[in-house]
Design a protein around this motif. Structure first.
Motif, short mmCIF file in Angstrom:
data_model
loop_
_atom_site.label_atom_id
_atom_site.label_comp_id
_atom_site.label_asym_id
_atom_site.label_seq_id
_atom_site.Cartn_x
_atom_site.Cartn_y
_atom_site.Cartn_z
N PHE A 57 0.82 -1.21 0.00
CA PHE A 57 0.00 0.00 0.00
C PHE A 57 0.86 1.27 0.00
N VAL A 58 0.44 2.25 -0.77
CA VAL A 58 1.05 3.58 -0.73
C VAL A 58 -0.06 4.57 -0.41
N ASP A 59 0.10 5.31 0.67
CA ASP A 59 -0.92 6.29 1.08
C ASP A 59 -0.88 7.47 0.11
N VAL A 60 -1.98 7.72 -0.59
CA VAL A 60 -2.04 8.83 -1.55
C VAL A 60 -3.03 9.90 -1.11
N THR A 68 -10.65 -5.47 -6.11
CA THR A 68 -10.68 -4.20 -5.38
C THR A 68 -11.19 -3.11 -6.34
N GLN A 69 -10.56 -1.92 -6.39
CA GLN A 69 -11.16 -0.84 -7.18
C GLN A 69 -10.19 -0.24 -8.20
N THR A 70 -10.75 0.20 -9.30
CA THR A 70 -9.97 0.94 -10.29
C THR A 70 -10.18 2.44 -10.11
N SER A 71 -11.30 2.81 -9.53
CA SER A 71 -11.53 4.23 -9.26
C SER A 71 -12.20 4.41 -7.90
N LEU A 72 -11.93 5.55 -7.29
CA LEU A 72 -12.54 5.90 -6.01
C LEU A 72 -13.21 7.26 -6.17
N CYS A 73 -14.47 7.34 -5.80
CA CYS A 73 -15.20 8.61 -5.86
C CYS A 73 -15.42 9.10 -4.44
N VAL A 74 -14.85 10.25 -4.12
CA VAL A 74 -14.99 10.82 -2.78
C VAL A 74 -15.49 12.26 -2.92
N PRO A 75 -16.64 12.57 -2.34
CA PRO A 75 -17.12 13.96 -2.36
C PRO A 75 -16.18 14.86 -1.55
N PHE A 76 -16.18 16.16 -1.86
CA PHE A 76 -15.48 17.11 -1.00
C PHE A 76 -16.40 18.29 -0.69
N SER A 77 -16.11 18.91 0.44
CA SER A 77 -16.93 20.01 0.95
C SER A 77 -16.01 20.91 1.76
N ALA A 78 -16.20 22.23 1.67
CA ALA A 78 -15.31 23.19 2.35
C ALA A 78 -13.85 22.91 1.99
N GLY A 79 -13.64 22.46 0.76
CA GLY A 79 -12.27 22.22 0.27
C GLY A 79 -11.59 20.95 0.77
N ARG A 80 -12.32 20.11 1.51
CA ARG A 80 -11.74 18.89 2.07
C ARG A 80 -12.51 17.65 1.63
N LEU A 81 -11.79 16.58 1.31
CA LEU A 81 -12.43 15.29 1.06
C LEU A 81 -13.22 14.91 2.32
N VAL A 82 -14.45 14.43 2.13
CA VAL A 82 -15.30 14.12 3.29
C VAL A 82 -15.00 12.72 3.84
N LEU A 83 -13.75 12.45 4.07
CA LEU A 83 -13.35 11.13 4.59
C LEU A 83 -13.69 11.02 6.07
N GLY A 84 -14.06 9.81 6.50
CA GLY A 84 -14.21 9.56 7.92
C GLY A 84 -12.84 9.63 8.59
N THR A 85 -12.85 9.74 9.90
CA THR A 85 -11.62 9.92 10.69
C THR A 85 -10.54 8.90 10.35
N TRP A 86 -10.93 7.65 10.12
CA TRP A 86 -9.95 6.58 9.96
C TRP A 86 -9.76 6.18 8.51
N GLN A 87 -10.29 6.98 7.58
CA GLN A 87 -10.19 6.59 6.17
C GLN A 87 -8.99 7.23 5.46
N GLY A 88 -8.22 6.42 4.79
CA GLY A 88 -7.16 6.91 3.91
C GLY A 88 -7.32 6.32 2.53
N LEU A 89 -6.80 7.02 1.51
CA LEU A 89 -6.83 6.52 0.13
C LEU A 89 -5.49 5.85 -0.16
N TYR A 90 -5.55 4.64 -0.65
CA TYR A 90 -4.31 3.90 -0.91
C TYR A 90 -4.24 3.40 -2.34
N LEU A 91 -3.06 3.59 -2.92
CA LEU A 91 -2.70 2.86 -4.14
C LEU A 91 -2.16 1.53 -3.68
N TRP A 92 -2.66 0.47 -4.27
CA TRP A 92 -2.20 -0.87 -3.90
C TRP A 92 -1.42 -1.47 -5.09
#
Lengths: 140, 140, 140
Positions: free
Chosen positions: C17-20, C96-120
């Protein structure tokens, strides 16, 4: 083109599927948009989203059993300090979806007859889970 | 920003992969849009979508064999009244994708050299399958 | 509504995993957009994307071990002429996934506290991998 975003809190009574189709469709209705794309995003890593058959409830019990074989609690997991159902939950989330993109037209999600949107709670415990629904579309 | 939506009927001759890259790219061309996001959605729960290598056909046969092990027909499924290939089809769809989001630029899907878009029919029988293609973009 | 597209080259030092998350969030910041949808697309079929827990590193080692069981190198693969790690890489990408769709609001990805995006990265070797980030949104 208009953006409409809304966060939903869904009560998951324990491990298993929760039908969220009506909740997501209600966001489309509330937006007033008729044509666009609806993205539902789950803000957790121990729950996931799937589109599954909405008729026979057995179609939701079989996947649960399958996941118990593919990513079992009985497996030796290195990450085991949050309980035996935690790392299997992360693994099951990884094998399914974190977001679902469904187009809508004439104010309705373009789902096939047998398709429903499900939140899949992978932890054993009851928990409130956050979904973030993002719409992008227009009112014809 | 313009929305362009089109439903495609794809003939799946039986279980296996159907390359839909050209069909989806043709929708991008028909839209006249040059830059945006293309979402392809499969309106069924016993077929799915994947992006897979488009060169060696063996790369599509191996996943079929793998799925025969991960979600086999021989497994005891509770939901078995629509034939032995039905519940495995739902399970295989669940382990892959219901929608694929691919950006486009200069009128072309930004696929890597070896990437193709495939409809994966999981039932044994030949069937017409509905894809819904949603574009959201602009003509530069 | 504005579209903003940027291609990122990510160095993957080998399988894993690489954290992106920060790289993708930086594209949102560079766009000047505050509200919208961020789609990250991986332009390869032997690497994939997942959202996974970002705290304990063991949560990234366990999925690697699980994939070694679900899509092992030791399996007999028909497509074996690009090395023993090639077809397992395609299979793991498919699950797994080829694409990830994440909404953003106030300029920030709306990720939950423990969520990170990873290239695998699924190949054993170190490789530069291309991600294509597509944003669609507005500056409030």
């Amino acid at each position: 083109m208009t953006i409409f975003q809304r966060q939903l809190e869904i009560m998951a009574p324990g491990r298993g599927f929760v039908d969220v189709t009506a909740r997501v469709q209600a966001v489309v209705a509330a937006s007033g948009l008729t044509r666009g794309l609806c993205t539902t995003f789950v803000m957790h890593t121990s729950a996931s989203l799937v589109i599954q058959e909405n008729a026979d409830p057995a179609v939701r019990r079989d996947p649960e059993r399958l996941m118990s074989d593919l990513a079992p609690e009985s497996r030796t997991w290195e990450h085991d300090d949050e309980g035996p159902d935690d790392m299997p939950a992360h693994a099951r989330a990884m094998l399914t979806q974190t977001s679902l993109c469904v187009p809508f037209s004439a104010g309705r999600l373009v789902l096939g007859t047998w398709q429903g949107l499900y939140l899949w709670q992978h932890r054993r415990r009851a928990e409130a889970r956050s979904l973030f629904v993002h719409l992008d579309g227009q009112a014809d």
